[in-house]
Write an enzyme that holds these catalytic residues in place. Structure first.
Site, PDB file in Angstrom:
ATOM      1  N   TYR A  31       0.851  -1.206   0.000  1.00  0.00           N
ATOM      2  CA  TYR A  31       0.000   0.000   0.000  1.00  0.00           C
ATOM      3  C   TYR A  31       0.886   1.255   0.000  1.00  0.00           C
ATOM      4  CZ  TYR A  31      -4.383   2.562   0.654  1.00  0.00           C
ATOM      5  OH  TYR A  31      -5.474   3.393   0.476  1.00  0.00           O
TER       6      TYR A  31
ATOM      7  N   LYS B 290      -3.140   8.424   2.973  1.00  0.00           N
ATOM      8  CA  LYS B 290      -4.380   8.222   3.752  1.00  0.00           C
ATOM      9  C   LYS B 290      -4.197   8.729   5.181  1.00  0.00           C
ATOM     10  CE  LYS B 290      -7.225   6.154   0.768  1.00  0.00           C
ATOM     11  NZ  LYS B 290      -8.303   6.939   0.108  1.00  0.00           N
TER      12      LYS B 290
HETATM   13  P1  NAD Z   1     -12.936   3.419  -7.979  1.00  0.00           P
HETATM   14  O1  NAD Z   1     -11.845   3.171  -8.967  1.00  0.00           O
HETATM   15  O2  NAD Z   1     -14.276   2.952  -8.313  1.00  0.00           O
HETATM   16  O3  NAD Z   1     -12.975   4.953  -7.564  1.00  0.00           O
HETATM   17  C1  NAD Z   1     -11.825   5.767  -7.512  1.00  0.00           C
HETATM   18  C2  NAD Z   1     -12.262   7.094  -8.077  1.00  0.00           C
HETATM   19  O4  NAD Z   1     -11.221   8.067  -7.969  1.00  0.00           O
HETATM   20  C3  NAD Z   1     -12.631   7.004  -9.571  1.00  0.00           C
HETATM   21  O5  NAD Z   1     -13.957   7.413  -9.758  1.00  0.00           O
HETATM   22  C4  NAD Z   1     -11.653   7.952 -10.222  1.00  0.00           C
HETATM   23  O6  NAD Z   1     -12.226   8.621 -11.336  1.00  0.00           O
HETATM   24  C5  NAD Z   1     -11.385   8.912  -9.078  1.00  0.00           C
HETATM   25  N1  NAD Z   1     -10.194   9.732  -9.295  1.00  0.00           N
HETATM   26  C6  NAD Z   1      -8.894   9.345  -9.361  1.00  0.00           C
HETATM   27  N2  NAD Z   1      -8.120  10.403  -9.660  1.00  0.00           N
HETATM   28  C7  NAD Z   1      -8.949  11.488  -9.767  1.00  0.00           C
HETATM   29  C8  NAD Z   1      -8.762  12.848 -10.094  1.00  0.00           C
HETATM   30  N3  NAD Z   1      -7.540  13.350 -10.394  1.00  0.00           N
HETATM   31  N4  NAD Z   1      -9.858  13.676 -10.102  1.00  0.00           N
HETATM   32  C9  NAD Z   1     -11.082  13.194  -9.837  1.00  0.00           C
HETATM   33  N5  NAD Z   1     -11.328  11.906  -9.550  1.00  0.00           N
HETATM   34  C10 NAD Z   1     -10.269  11.058  -9.529  1.00  0.00           C
HETATM   35  O7  NAD Z   1     -12.395   2.726  -6.605  1.00  0.00           O
HETATM   36  P2  NAD Z   1     -12.961   2.748  -5.116  1.00  0.00           P
HETATM   37  O8  NAD Z   1     -12.339   1.567  -4.484  1.00  0.00           O
HETATM   38  O9  NAD Z   1     -14.417   2.910  -5.126  1.00  0.00           O
HETATM   39  O10 NAD Z   1     -12.264   4.046  -4.491  1.00  0.00           O
HETATM   40  C11 NAD Z   1     -12.965   5.094  -3.863  1.00  0.00           C
HETATM   41  C12 NAD Z   1     -12.256   5.502  -2.577  1.00  0.00           C
HETATM   42  O11 NAD Z   1     -12.360   4.453  -1.641  1.00  0.00           O
HETATM   43  C13 NAD Z   1     -10.769   5.818  -2.714  1.00  0.00           C
HETATM   44  O12 NAD Z   1     -10.467   6.925  -1.908  1.00  0.00           O
HETATM   45  C14 NAD Z   1     -10.130   4.586  -2.158  1.00  0.00           C
HETATM   46  O13 NAD Z   1      -8.835   4.865  -1.640  1.00  0.00           O
HETATM   47  C15 NAD Z   1     -11.096   4.252  -1.061  1.00  0.00           C
HETATM   48  N6  NAD Z   1     -11.027   2.894  -0.530  1.00  0.00           N
HETATM   49  C16 NAD Z   1     -11.079   1.823  -1.353  1.00  0.00           C
HETATM   50  C17 NAD Z   1     -11.020   0.539  -0.830  1.00  0.00           C
HETATM   51  C18 NAD Z   1     -11.032  -0.680  -1.720  1.00  0.00           C
HETATM   52  O14 NAD Z   1     -10.568  -1.738  -1.284  1.00  0.00           O
HETATM   53  N7  NAD Z   1     -11.588  -0.597  -2.927  1.00  0.00           N
HETATM   54  C19 NAD Z   1     -10.917   0.365   0.558  1.00  0.00           C
HETATM   55  C20 NAD Z   1     -10.866   1.492   1.383  1.00  0.00           C
HETATM   56  C21 NAD Z   1     -10.919   2.753   0.826  1.00  0.00           C
HETATM   57  O1  0WE Z   2      -7.082   2.985  -1.732  1.00  0.00           O
HETATM   58  C1  0WE Z   2      -7.029   1.937  -2.345  1.00  0.00           C
HETATM   59  C2  0WE Z   2      -6.517   1.908  -3.774  1.00  0.00           C
HETATM   60  C3  0WE Z   2      -6.315   3.271  -4.352  1.00  0.00           C
HETATM   61  C4  0WE Z   2      -5.553   3.292  -5.645  1.00  0.00           C
HETATM   62  C5  0WE Z   2      -5.578   2.263  -6.580  1.00  0.00           C
HETATM   63  C6  0WE Z   2      -4.856   2.390  -7.761  1.00  0.00           C
HETATM   64  C7  0WE Z   2      -4.796   1.299  -8.792  1.00  0.00           C
HETATM   65  C8  0WE Z   2      -4.482   1.820 -10.176  1.00  0.00           C
HETATM   66  C9  0WE Z   2      -4.789   4.405  -5.893  1.00  0.00           C
HETATM   67  N1  0WE Z   2      -4.069   4.538  -7.043  1.00  0.00           N
HETATM   68  C10 0WE Z   2      -4.109   3.567  -7.963  1.00  0.00           C
HETATM   69  N2  0WE Z   2      -3.367   3.732  -9.112  1.00  0.00           N
HETATM   70  C11 0WE Z   2      -3.464   2.922 -10.181  1.00  0.00           C
HETATM   71  O2  0WE Z   2      -2.753   3.091 -11.183  1.00  0.00           O
HETATM   72  N3  0WE Z   2      -7.423   0.786  -1.714  1.00  0.00           N
HETATM   73  C12 0WE Z   2      -7.751   0.856  -0.299  1.00  0.00           C
HETATM   74  C13 0WE Z   2      -7.460  -0.540  -2.355  1.00  0.00           C
HETATM   75  C14 0WE Z   2      -6.150  -1.187  -2.133  1.00  0.00           C
HETATM   76  O3  0WE Z   2      -5.086  -0.930  -2.923  1.00  0.00           O
HETATM   77  C15 0WE Z   2      -4.015  -1.631  -2.414  1.00  0.00           C
HETATM   78  C16 0WE Z   2      -4.412  -2.348  -1.293  1.00  0.00           C
HETATM   79  C17 0WE Z   2      -5.786  -2.056  -1.091  1.00  0.00           C
HETATM   80  C18 0WE Z   2      -6.649  -2.560   0.010  1.00  0.00           C
HETATM   81  C19 0WE Z   2      -2.702  -1.680  -2.864  1.00  0.00           C
HETATM   82  C20 0WE Z   2      -1.783  -2.471  -2.187  1.00  0.00           C
HETATM   83  C21 0WE Z   2      -2.172  -3.179  -1.059  1.00  0.00           C
HETATM   84  C22 0WE Z   2      -3.486  -3.129  -0.589  1.00  0.00           C
END
Ligand code: NAD
Ligand code: 0WE
Length: 258
Positions: free
Chosen positions: A157, A164
């Site tokens: 991560y 974060k």
């Molecule tokens: P997702 O890919 O569906 O959403 C990520 C969003 O970020 C996308 O809609 C993308 O367009 C937007 N984004 C990225 N760069 C941007 C920019 N420059 N301007 C505007 N928008 C931008 O994935 P998700 O998992 O739904 O992620 C949403 C949030 O939840 C993130 O903050 C992520 O860190 C957090 N999160 C995700 C997880 C997981 O496991 N999926 C767990 C905990 C927290």
């Molecule tokens: O916040 C996240 C992921 C956010 C994210 C994901 C990507 C993938 C594609 C941010 N930047 C990028 N850039 C890209 O090019 N999570 C909480 C999901 C996540 O991502 C991980 C995790 C978990 C959980 C990455 C490594 C280890 C655990």
């Protein structure tokens, strides 16, 4: 009557029907909220318009948070449609893919660190600032999405964890700054969910499996569960809660030895 009736929210971060922001939108719509959506980049416009329509919304605005102009234009456009705003859901994160694999020190670069912090943490404050006038005097609520990697060293991560941690500090400073105006600011720390942001992350499947085997509820969390908790934090039911991080992770974060 839903607990968000007569309230208006901007939902950022919808990229697909698997997005956490889509789980949030559905829960908030169900509770009677009126919604506006933002999308990043032309490629996502049609998809977000289709999803917005399912929530009876035709307010769909471009917003790339790396651009100050787009941030200003988004809230100007919102102000033309609505005379006030009750909250913003921030579900945006980005780090360069190369920074999310391998040893933290080997992977880190000045550019990668800056980008991750700008898109994933600064942007939350930037939206709070841009939306401040529209939200003033309405007991507004801001909610962002974090992850356990903010407070624990999670393999791979890496710089996203540091970003974060900054985002969670941002929640506290924004809460202190906006509290006197009646605006609450909170974060949700969600467990891992398979979304676009999780696709291409090395070993994501094994991470989901590990969580499922050890976490108190013995299953992974869903976007609907994160959506329900976000709807609650945005509502007057949470009127006494600000500056906090609520874990919606089937209990994983309480474990020592799983
Ligand atoms: P997702 O890919 O569906 O959403 C990520 C969003 O970020 C996308 O809609 C993308 O367009 C937007 N984004 C990225 N760069 C941007 C920019 N420059 N301007 C505007 N928008 C931008 O994935 P998700 O998992 O739904 O992620 C949403 C949030 O939840 C993130 O903050 C992520 O860190 C957090 N999160 C995700 C997880 C997981 O496991 N999926 C767990 C905990 C927290
Ligand atoms: O916040 C996240 C992921 C956010 C994210 C994901 C990507 C993938 C594609 C941010 N930047 C990028 N850039 C890209 O090019 N999570 C909480 C999901 C996540 O991502 C991980 C995790 C978990 C959980 C990455 C490594 C280890 C655990």
């Amino acid at each position: 009557m839903g607990f968000l009736t007569n309230k208006r929210f901007l939902i950022t971060g919808v990229a697909s029907n698997r997005s956490i922001a889509w789980g949030v939108a559905q829960a908030m719509y169900r509770e009677g909220a009126q919604l506006a959506f933002s999308y990043q980049g032309d490629k996502l416009q049609a998809r977000v318009e289709d999803l917005a329509a399912k929530c009876d919304s035709n307010i769909v605005l471009p917003l790339d948070v790396s651009s100050d102009t787009q941030i200003d234009d988004c809230f100007a456009a919102l102000g033309e449609r609505w005379d006030g705003l009750d909250g913003i859901v921030h579900a945006i994160a980005f780090a360069r893919k190369e920074e999310l694999e391998g040893n933290y020190i080997d992977a880190m670069t000045r550019k990668g660190f800056t980008t991750a912090h700008e898109i994933s943490s600064y942007s939350f404050g930037a939206l709070a600032k841009a939306g401040r006038a529209l939200m003033a005097g309405r007991s507004g609520a801001l909610v962002t999405m974090s992850y356990l990697g903010a407070v624990r060293a999670v393999p791979n991560y890496n710089v996203m964890g540091v970003a974060k941690a900054s985002l969670e500090a941002n929640v506290r400073y924004l809460a202190a700054a906006l509290g006197p105006e009646g605006t609450r600011v909170n974060g949700i720390s969600a467990g891992p969910i398979r979304t676009l942001a999780a696709s291409g992350i090395a070993d994501f499947r094994s991470m989901l499996k590990q969580v499922e085997e050890r976490t108190p509820l013995r299953r992974n969390v869903t976007i609907d569960e994160v959506g329900n908790a976000t709807a609650f934090l945005c509502s007057d039911l949470a009127s006494g809660i600000t500056g906090d991080i609520l874990y919606v992770d089937t209990g994983y974060h309480i474990l020592g030895l799983g």
